[in-house]
Scaffold this motif. Structure first.
Motif, PDB file in Angstrom:
ATOM      1  N   VAL A  59      64.030  26.754  20.296  1.00 50.19           N
ATOM      2  CA  VAL A  59      63.320  27.503  19.263  1.00 50.19           C
ATOM      3  C   VAL A  59      62.849  28.842  19.825  1.00 50.19           C
ATOM      4  O   VAL A  59      62.195  28.903  20.866  1.00 50.19           O
ATOM      5  CB  VAL A  59      62.115  26.698  18.725  1.00 50.19           C
ATOM      6  CG1 VAL A  59      61.235  27.589  17.855  1.00 50.19           C
ATOM      7  CG2 VAL A  59      62.608  25.508  17.916  1.00 50.19           C
ATOM      8  N   GLY A  60      63.170  29.925  19.128  1.00 51.60           N
ATOM      9  CA  GLY A  60      62.711  31.249  19.521  1.00 51.60           C
ATOM     10  C   GLY A  60      63.485  31.872  20.649  1.00 51.60           C
ATOM     11  O   GLY A  60      63.209  33.006  21.042  1.00 51.60           O
TER      12      GLY A  60
ATOM     13  N   LYS B 213      69.483  30.755  20.895  1.00 52.28           N
ATOM     14  CA  LYS B 213      69.576  30.293  19.502  1.00 52.28           C
ATOM     15  C   LYS B 213      70.184  31.385  18.620  1.00 52.28           C
ATOM     16  O   LYS B 213      70.966  31.103  17.706  1.00 52.28           O
ATOM     17  CB  LYS B 213      68.168  29.927  19.003  1.00 52.28           C
ATOM     18  CG  LYS B 213      68.126  29.378  17.571  1.00 52.28           C
ATOM     19  CD  LYS B 213      68.886  28.072  17.391  1.00 52.28           C
ATOM     20  CE  LYS B 213      68.279  26.939  18.167  1.00 52.28           C
ATOM     21  NZ  LYS B 213      67.052  26.393  17.627  1.00 52.28           N
ATOM     22  N   LEU B 214      69.845  32.634  18.913  1.00 53.29           N
ATOM     23  CA  LEU B 214      70.410  33.743  18.149  1.00 53.29           C
ATOM     24  C   LEU B 214      71.921  33.850  18.385  1.00 53.29           C
ATOM     25  O   LEU B 214      72.696  34.072  17.447  1.00 53.29           O
ATOM     26  CB  LEU B 214      69.725  35.050  18.548  1.00 53.29           C
ATOM     27  CG  LEU B 214      69.664  36.138  17.467  1.00 53.29           C
ATOM     28  CD1 LEU B 214      68.841  35.671  16.284  1.00 53.29           C
ATOM     29  CD2 LEU B 214      69.085  37.430  18.037  1.00 53.29           C
ATOM     30  N   GLU B 215      72.345  33.686  19.630  1.00 54.07           N
ATOM     31  CA  GLU B 215      73.774  33.710  19.938  1.00 54.07           C
ATOM     32  C   GLU B 215      74.498  32.540  19.267  1.00 54.07           C
ATOM     33  O   GLU B 215      75.640  32.682  18.816  1.00 54.07           O
ATOM     34  CB  GLU B 215      73.987  33.675  21.451  1.00 54.07           C
ATOM     35  CG  GLU B 215      73.547  34.952  22.149  1.00 54.07           C
ATOM     36  CD  GLU B 215      73.855  34.937  23.634  1.00 54.07           C
ATOM     37  OE1 GLU B 215      74.518  35.879  24.120  1.00 54.07           O
ATOM     38  OE2 GLU B 215      73.440  33.975  24.312  1.00 54.07           O
TER      39      GLU B 215
ATOM     40  N   SER C 183      61.770  31.512  13.029  1.00 59.80           N
ATOM     41  CA  SER C 183      61.139  31.117  14.288  1.00 59.80           C
ATOM     42  C   SER C 183      61.390  32.157  15.365  1.00 59.80           C
ATOM     43  O   SER C 183      60.506  32.477  16.164  1.00 59.80           O
ATOM     44  CB  SER C 183      61.677  29.756  14.753  1.00 59.80           C
ATOM     45  OG  SER C 183      61.363  28.746  13.827  1.00 59.80           O
ATOM     46  N   TYR C 184      62.594  32.706  15.388  1.00 64.81           N
ATOM     47  CA  TYR C 184      62.923  33.709  16.397  1.00 64.81           C
ATOM     48  C   TYR C 184      62.077  34.967  16.213  1.00 64.81           C
ATOM     49  O   TYR C 184      61.557  35.530  17.193  1.00 64.81           O
ATOM     50  CB  TYR C 184      64.406  34.066  16.309  1.00 64.81           C
ATOM     51  CG  TYR C 184      64.831  35.083  17.338  1.00 64.81           C
ATOM     52  CD1 TYR C 184      65.065  34.708  18.659  1.00 64.81           C
ATOM     53  CD2 TYR C 184      64.968  36.431  16.998  1.00 64.81           C
ATOM     54  CE1 TYR C 184      65.431  35.645  19.615  1.00 64.81           C
ATOM     55  CE2 TYR C 184      65.336  37.370  17.944  1.00 64.81           C
ATOM     56  CZ  TYR C 184      65.560  36.968  19.258  1.00 64.81           C
ATOM     57  OH  TYR C 184      65.919  37.902  20.195  1.00 64.81           O
TER      58      TYR C 184
ATOM     59  N   THR D  58      69.959  41.087  17.938  1.00 63.34           N
ATOM     60  CA  THR D  58      68.758  40.833  17.145  1.00 63.34           C
ATOM     61  C   THR D  58      68.735  41.741  15.916  1.00 63.34           C
ATOM     62  O   THR D  58      68.518  41.292  14.789  1.00 63.34           O
ATOM     63  CB  THR D  58      67.489  41.074  17.988  1.00 63.34           C
ATOM     64  OG1 THR D  58      67.455  40.136  19.064  1.00 63.34           O
ATOM     65  CG2 THR D  58      66.229  40.918  17.153  1.00 63.34           C
ATOM     66  N   PHE D  59      68.969  43.021  16.148  1.00 69.28           N
ATOM     67  CA  PHE D  59      68.979  43.986  15.044  1.00 69.28           C
ATOM     68  C   PHE D  59      70.028  43.613  13.998  1.00 69.28           C
ATOM     69  O   PHE D  59      69.745  43.580  12.803  1.00 69.28           O
ATOM     70  CB  PHE D  59      69.249  45.389  15.589  1.00 69.28           C
ATOM     71  CG  PHE D  59      69.304  46.450  14.534  1.00 69.28           C
ATOM     72  CD1 PHE D  59      68.155  47.120  14.138  1.00 69.28           C
ATOM     73  CD2 PHE D  59      70.506  46.782  13.915  1.00 69.28           C
ATOM     74  CE1 PHE D  59      68.207  48.099  13.149  1.00 69.28           C
ATOM     75  CE2 PHE D  59      70.570  47.755  12.931  1.00 69.28           C
ATOM     76  CZ  PHE D  59      69.410  48.414  12.547  1.00 69.28           C
TER      77      PHE D  59
END
Length: 593
Positions: free
Chosen positions: A101-102, A106-108, A132-133, A151-152
């Motif tokens: 989480v965060g 997780k984004l990848e 959550s991120y 992220t952007f």
């Protein structure tokens, strides 16, 4: 109910008058009209010499009826249902894994799931993970260029208000991107992809795009990248993720992902199985449309026109590939087949007198209008009239909505734009650049496609949405402009050879005195600016559903794909055929990845 034979064209009519609407079941009116027309048409043959007809020498379709009907994808079998259900639950658990989480990992993961074509199954889980991120990053911030750029891109894609200032710390005191970043190819690639989600006036993102494009091209020339990274950079420079159609990107990414040493086997298996199962649905839809198109008989009768059923269907897959949008794809396939045929009537075959009669007939939307039409346009009018009326009847029967006036208005608007282009062409008259674009974003047919898409996707129509549709909201206007600019960039050369003088390229050259090369560059720049407007329009509150907003931006994406290396719709080449094969015809097997 589909129109599957010439006789069925005469079996139902839906007659609309200015002040009164009447619904008829039965074909007596049409039969009486056509019988009179036969006499009229035969007498005219002897009273007037035949007009001079042009030909674009379009090639016949590569996708025969028998071939399409023979398609059989084994993944349509229900035996795969248990496996795919288990895999989806496994992926869902991976997304929800509390240990990540965060975290940037997780984004990848979310990026991989999206590019593998699986995200439509996990929209709720992805939204929760991104929330959550964002909460986590408020306390910790991003570190590397790759992390900041990814992220952007993901947050802006999902509607978060994320500023371009996230990239300020990667610039030096002069405001230029730091030279040391050129050693971080993965970071530059991520920044390049992120830059395409920019809005008008976001200069940092403009500079990021120019900086990364120049240095990534240089890295390719130096030929010192790993094979995997070389392929990723080449793929991105051809067309960024944000401008690619989702399902074709999934096919490419599945193969690329399978070569990674850290590929998650659960994700890979889920992606392959999902791709093949969706493909089986697409084949079933295509076969139904093939039977409909064969029954209409227009391609055989109107030999001067393009027979492009497969390309039309491919276009609709680019707009909405998900299995539950089957009816949308089939409806839009009918719409785009008619657009293609009628476009050839105006561009290539018809005389101005005939085109004015046809435009008037569609505007009046009166079955008696066929009395004034020449033989070949009778078929076009009757086929269009019955098909559109059937769509309107289904909406009225199923949802109590009278959408016919809106459909007629969209078709009329487009045909008047077609007619204007025909007048310019026949009169050897070159309009100003502004006059051309004011007409061309309508004549490209995006409005007709999106108006039909709106009503197929929405059964609870609000007053606000209807007013926005009638006023041609930016979500209608901007994708149509992208469509037009892509079309001109891909087809201008061939149209000039056929004598179709008006295009954005030619009008710009005439008005500015520039070279053809410079004109192409400027129109490409205008296309980039229009995409920025699309990004902004999609992010603003609108009266439309997410499904419609997605179909609108996907219209821009399928335009980019179709006209990337020429006219992939009117004159499909080997590249166009391979796209279709990989998306619709050939399932993914372990041997071909």
């Amino acid at each position: 109910m589909s129109l599957v034979s010439s006789s069925s064209v005469l079996n139902r009519s839906f007659v609309s008058h200015k002040h009164k609407k009447q619904y008829y079941i039965g074909g007596s009116l049409l039969r009486n009209s056509t019988s009179c027309l036969r006499c009229s048409a035969s007498s005219n043959v002897f009273s007037h010499p035949p007009p001079q007809r042009n030909s674009a020498n379009y090639k016949p379709t590569l996708w025969t009826y028998d071939f399409l009907q023979s398609l059989k994808n084994d993944y349509a079998d229900v035996k795969h249902n248990d496996t795919v259900t288990k895999l989806r639950e496994d992926v869902r658990r991976i997304i929800k894994d509390e240990k990540g989480v965060g975290s940037f990992a997780k984004l990848e993961l979310i990026d991989d799931i999206q590019r593998l074509g699986l995200s439509y199954h996990f929209e709720k889980e992805i939204a929760e993970a991104l929330h959550s991120y964002v909460s986590f990053q408020r306390c910790h911030g991003t570190t590397s260029l790759h992390e900041a750029a990814l992220t952007f891109r993901l947050l802006r894609q999902h509607g978060y208000d994320v500023s371009q200032d996230i990239f300020e710390r990667f610039r030096d005191d002069k405001g230029d991107f730091k030279a040391c970043l050129t050693n971080d190819v993965k970071g530059m690639l991520s920044l390049y992809e992120a830059s395409f989600l920019g809005f008008e006036g976001e200069l940092i993102l403009d500079e990021a795009k120019a900086f990364t494009r120049m240095h990534l091209k240089q890295k390719l020339k130096e030929n010192q990248l790993s094979k995997e990274l070389f392929e990723e950079v080449s793929h991105a420079l051809e067309l960024p993720i944000h401008h690619r159609i989702q399902r074709l990107e999934a096919r490419w990414y599945i193969e690329a992902y399978s070569k990674r040493h850290n590929a998650n086997p659960v994700l890979l298996e889920a992606a392959i199985l999902d791709f093949n199962m969706v493909q089986s649905v697409l084949q079933r839809d295509l076969q139904e449309m093939s039977r409909w198109w064969n029954g209409m008989g227009l391609a055989a009768k109107l030999s001067f026109s393009r027979d492009r059923l497969m390309e039309c269907f491919f276009w609709t897959v680019g707009m909405a590939f998900e299995p539950h949008f089957s009816n949308l794809r089939k409806g839009l396939t009918k719409v785009t087949c008619f657009i293609t045929i009628i476009d050839d009537v105006y561009d290539v075959y018809g005389t101005l007198d005939e085109l004015e009669l046809f435009t008037s007939a569609v505007e009046r939307w009166d079955i008696k209008a066929v009395d004034s039409l020449p033989g070949y346009t009778k078929m076009c009018f009757l086929a269009l009239y019955n098909t559109v009326n059937e769509m309107a009847y289904d909406a009225l029967k199923g949802h109590g909505q009278d959408i016919l006036p809106h459909l007629i208005n969209a078709w009329t608007e487009m045909l008047k734009a077609f007619l204007q282009e025909a007048k310019w062409q026949r009169g050897k008259d070159l309009p100003s650049f502004k006059d051309y674009l004011d007409n061309a974003w309508v004549s490209v047919s995006g409005i007709v496609i999106l108006v039909h898409a709106y009503f197929m996707l929405n059964h609870n129509i609000t007053k606000e949405a209807l007013e926005s549709l009638q006023n041609r909201h930016d979500l209608f206007r901007i994708p149509s402009t992208i469509f037009r600019l892509c079309n001109d960039l891909g087809t201008s050369t061939a149209e000039l050879e056929r004598g179709e003088s008006a295009s954005s390229i030619v009008c710009y050259m005439q008005e500015t005195g520039s070279t053809e090369e410079y004109a192409y560059k400027c129109i490409g720049g205008l296309l980039d600016e229009t995409w920025k407007k699309m990004n902004k329009a999609r992010g603003l509150d609108s009266p439309f559903t997410k499904a419609f907003e997605d179909s609108a931006i996907n219209l821009g994406r399928i335009s980019q794909c179709t006209y990337l290396n020429g006219d992939g719709h009117g004159a499909p080449d080997g590249t166009s055929q391979n796209r279709i094969r990989s998306l619709i015809i050939e399932p993914i097997t372990l041997s071909n990845i």
